[in-house]
Design an enzyme around this catalytic site. Structure first.
Site, short mmCIF file in Angstrom:
data_model
loop_
_atom_site.label_atom_id
_atom_site.label_comp_id
_atom_site.label_asym_id
_atom_site.label_seq_id
_atom_site.Cartn_x
_atom_site.Cartn_y
_atom_site.Cartn_z
N SER A 1 0.80 -1.21 0.01
CA SER A 1 0.16 0.10 0.02
C SER A 1 0.83 1.34 -0.04
O SER A 1 0.49 2.26 -0.83
CB SER A 1 -0.82 0.00 1.12
OG SER A 1 -2.04 -1.23 0.84
N LYS B 1 -9.69 -5.86 10.31
CA LYS B 1 -10.42 -5.36 9.69
C LYS B 1 -12.18 -5.17 10.43
O LYS B 1 -13.02 -4.45 10.10
CB LYS B 1 -10.72 -5.92 8.32
CG LYS B 1 -9.71 -5.72 7.25
CD LYS B 1 -9.95 -6.38 5.90
CE LYS B 1 -8.84 -6.13 5.16
NZ LYS B 1 -8.93 -6.66 3.53
N GLY C 1 -13.52 -20.40 -1.57
CA GLY C 1 -12.85 -19.66 -0.34
C GLY C 1 -13.88 -19.25 0.46
O GLY C 1 -15.40 -19.13 -0.04
N GLY D 1 -13.34 -16.96 3.58
CA GLY D 1 -12.44 -16.08 4.40
C GLY D 1 -13.10 -14.78 4.04
O GLY D 1 -13.96 -14.39 3.72
N GLY D 2 -12.12 -13.85 4.70
CA GLY D 2 -12.53 -12.28 4.60
C GLY D 2 -12.81 -11.95 3.17
O GLY D 2 -13.78 -11.14 2.93
N ASN E 1 -16.17 -24.33 -0.08
CA ASN E 1 -15.04 -24.03 0.92
C ASN E 1 -14.60 -25.44 1.63
O ASN E 1 -15.65 -26.45 2.06
CB ASN E 1 -15.32 -23.05 1.82
CG ASN E 1 -14.15 -22.67 2.79
OD1 ASN E 1 -13.25 -22.34 2.27
ND2 ASN E 1 -14.08 -22.39 3.95
N LYS F 1 -18.06 -21.96 7.66
CA LYS F 1 -17.71 -20.81 7.27
C LYS F 1 -18.53 -19.99 6.14
O LYS F 1 -18.80 -19.06 5.96
CB LYS F 1 -16.28 -20.55 7.00
CG LYS F 1 -15.51 -20.27 8.38
CD LYS F 1 -14.02 -20.64 8.28
CE LYS F 1 -13.11 -19.42 7.63
NZ LYS F 1 -11.73 -19.83 7.71
N TYR G 1 -2.05 -12.37 -6.56
CA TYR G 1 -1.31 -11.66 -7.67
C TYR G 1 -0.10 -12.14 -7.58
O TYR G 1 0.82 -11.56 -8.31
CB TYR G 1 -1.53 -10.29 -7.41
CG TYR G 1 -1.31 -9.49 -6.16
CD1 TYR G 1 -0.17 -9.07 -5.89
CD2 TYR G 1 -2.33 -9.44 -5.31
CE1 TYR G 1 0.07 -8.47 -4.44
CE2 TYR G 1 -2.29 -8.80 -4.06
CZ TYR G 1 -0.80 -8.47 -3.56
OH TYR G 1 -0.83 -7.97 -2.23
N GLY H 1 -5.35 -10.96 -9.13
CA GLY H 1 -5.90 -9.79 -8.21
C GLY H 1 -5.07 -8.54 -8.03
O GLY H 1 -5.42 -7.74 -7.19
#
Ligand code: NAP
Length: 290
Positions: free
Chosen positions: A22, A70, A130, A132-133, A154, A159, A235, A256
């Site tokens: 970032s 998050k 998946g 997850g988040g 998943n 989840k 990515y 990504g």
């Protein structure tokens, strides 16, 4: 970069934080658009109350939030934008007179990437690998579109069920009852038995992430024959095993990287009330691929 007394400070909190791209992305944007700002990483110790108070007291105008904070940061915010609230995760905080306001630009970034690539999700059967988040954010982005169905696959089914529950609640609140009935949870084995195809598949697991680049969460050729568009959120590497299988079966595949860049661009735009030109996105991509 000429840092002075008037320079605006932006940053990112997370733990670990050493790997973050970032600062690289945001500092390129500031230079390109001519805004006097600097973006720095903060390894945060988990004390959300004091971290938020400290950043606010210092007047930090914009903060990105990454793993594992998050969700944990949400109770400290003055306000959270609606979709971020539903997902239960924010990655962007904007300084306001009343306190920090939270947003989720992971969703906005992916949405922008799809628009850029000319990919419409209307009437599509979406498969999310998946739970997850990242998968949760992708699922909510899809639920905001006119998709035909959403199937979440998943390893840990509980989840995936939890994402389905939140999605159904969201869709009922929006009055979209028909899509609420077309959210499915299944194992990769069960997915094999499904007849339909033309999938837009989002690969949202960690499988295939560098250095374990030879791994793939589904290796079955029959699955890839049903995938028209495959988007891997990973990515690194730039071409994952998942992408290779999608392309070998005749589909279009994306990694990504643009999603990552666009989520940063969306945060930057929220903080500075500007539109970052497309050329800057291209410039960042070029520098990241070097
Ligand atoms: P997360 O919350 O830790 O979720 C990881 C997911 O991967 C879970 O569904 C987990 O399954 C699955 N998984 C992990 N190892 C597995 C294995 N060996 N076999 C099968 N499933 C496995 O992580 P996240 O934040 O969602 O991130 C997921 C990926 O997306 C990461 O690679 C991250 O780099 C990428 N990402 C990219 C962007 C972007 O901007 N491009 C943004 C966010 C994330 P279980 O639930 O069964 O454990």
């Amino acid at each position: 970069m000429n840092i002075n007394g008037k320079t605006t400070v932006f940053g990112i909190i997370g733990d670990p934080i050493e790997h973050t791209m970032s600062p690289f992305i945001h500092n390129i944007i500031s230079r390109a658009v001519g805004i006097d700002a600097v973006y720095v990483p903060f390894r945060a110790n988990g004390d959300m109350v004091n971290i938020t108070k400290g950043l606010y007291a210092l007047g930090v105008k914009g903060i990105n939030v990454t793993v594992p904070y998050k969700t944990k940061i949400i109770p400290q915010l003055y306000m959270v934008e609606e979709v971020a609230q539903r997902i239960g995760a924010v990655n962007t905080l904007k300084y306001t007179e009343e306190g920090y306001k939270g947003y989720n630009t992971d969703i906005l970034g992916l949405d922008r990437e799809l628009i850029k690539e000319g990919i419409s999700l209307d009437n599509r059967n979406v498969v999310i690998l998946g739970a997850g988040g990242a998968a949760r954010a992708v699922a909510f982005m899809c639920a905001g579109k006119a998709v035909s169905s959403i199937t979440i696959v998943n390893r840990t089914l509980a989840k995936a069920e939890s994402i389905k529950e939140s999605l159904v609640e969201y869709l009922i609140a929006k009055g979209n009852f028909s899509l609420g009935e077309k959210i499915y949870v299944m194992t990769a084995e069960e997915l094999k038995q499904r007849g339909e195809g033309g999938y837009v598949a989002f690969q949202c697991t960690n499988v295939g992430l560098s250095p374990k680049v030879d791994e793939c969460v589904i290796c079955d050729e029959a699955f890839y024959e049903k995938v028209e568009i495959g988007i891997d959120l990973i990515y690194k590497p730039a071409r994952t095993r998942f992408m290779k299988y999608v392309e070998e079966a005749g589909g279009r595949a994306f990694n990504g990287l643009r999603m990552l860049i666009y989520q940063a661009v969306c945060s930057y735009e929220i903080w500075n009330d500007i539109k970052v030109p497309d050329e800057v996105v291209g410039l960042i991509e070029e520098k990241m691929l070097k």
